[in-house]
Design a protein around this motif. Structure first.
Motif, PDB file in Angstrom:
ATOM      1  N   HIS A 165       0.828  -1.208   0.000  1.00  0.00           N
ATOM      2  CA  HIS A 165       0.000   0.000   0.000  1.00  0.00           C
ATOM      3  C   HIS A 165       0.866   1.263   0.000  1.00  0.00           C
ATOM      4  O   HIS A 165       0.349   2.372  -0.109  1.00  0.00           O
ATOM      5  CB  HIS A 165      -0.916   0.029   1.229  1.00  0.00           C
ATOM      6  N   TYR A 192       0.101  -8.281   7.674  1.00  0.00           N
ATOM      7  CA  TYR A 192      -1.034  -7.506   7.183  1.00  0.00           C
ATOM      8  C   TYR A 192      -2.301  -7.935   7.921  1.00  0.00           C
ATOM      9  O   TYR A 192      -2.376  -9.029   8.484  1.00  0.00           O
ATOM     10  CB  TYR A 192      -1.239  -7.743   5.679  1.00  0.00           C
ATOM     11  N   ASP A 197      -6.846  -7.373   4.188  1.00  0.00           N
ATOM     12  CA  ASP A 197      -6.009  -6.800   3.135  1.00  0.00           C
ATOM     13  C   ASP A 197      -5.813  -7.760   1.970  1.00  0.00           C
ATOM     14  O   ASP A 197      -5.442  -7.338   0.870  1.00  0.00           O
ATOM     15  CB  ASP A 197      -4.635  -6.399   3.687  1.00  0.00           C
TER      16      ASP A 197
END
Length: 200
Positions: free
Chosen positions: A136, A163, A167
């Motif tokens: 990201h 994560y 996600d």
């Protein structure tokens, strides 16, 4: 302008393969080696990756496939070990451009951000917590371990990137070239099977 970018990409690719540098460092080192100003327009990572593929084909065709197989085999061991955390392989080992200087990057998608760390502690695995840039663009908590790679006969860095479980929904979207940027256990096993077949 485009020819200069191609030259920078070729120089950066050589640094990535020969010295194990990441994209950002390789680009800036290439500028310095070429005597170019810091504000010079830089090639994108895709352009550099294409140059890496060309460089590997020219100079590392005899060694790179076996090194890649050894790294993927080790990645598979760690993915199986961390199977409860939905592991996905990313980076050069997934894309096929890794050499013996490359580290392994495995993304874990966890219900609880501390669960993978607790798992390592419970299994007496020594790790170093750190932060790296995630897909990201922000920083991601990472648990880094040194693992012995039998195929290479040396230790390799294995980085477990943490994560949130949700996600994973956006993590499997194809890139601009239609390639998946990461793969799960099944996908890595298939890659390893194909690579072993190609080498033999």
């Amino acid at each position: 302008m485009e020819s200069l970018k191609a030259e920078i990409a070729a120089s950066a690719a050589r640094l990535m393969v020969d010295e194990g540098l990441d994209y950002g460092l390789a680009k800036h080192r290439a500028l310095k080696l070429m005597g170019l100003p810091g504000r010079t327009a830089l090639p994108g990572n895709d352009e550099i990756e294409d140059a890496v593929v060309d460089y590997l084909a020219l100079f590392c065709a005899d060694t790179q496939p076996m090194e890649l197989r050894a790294l993927r085999e080790l990645a598979l061991v760690w993915m199986a070990r961390m199977a409860d955390f939905r592991p996905h392989l990313s980076g050069a080992v997934w894309r096929g451009t890794a050499t013996r200087l490359s580290d392994i990057y495995i993304q874990l998608f966890c219900e609880d951000s501390k669960s993978a760390e607790i798992f390592l502690i419970d299994h007496q695995v020594h790790y170093v917590p750190r932060s790296v840039t995630g897909f990201h663009g922000g920083t991601v908590d990472t648990l880094s371990v040194h693992a012995f790679c039998t195929g290479l006969g040396e230790e390799v860095g294995v980085h477990l990137m943490i994560y949130d479980r949700d996600d994973v929904r956006g993590a499997l979207k194809a890139d601009a070239k239609g390639r998946s940027p990461r793969g799960d256990l099944v996908a890595v096993r298939a890659l390893l099977h194909d690579l072993t077949h190609d080498i033999s």
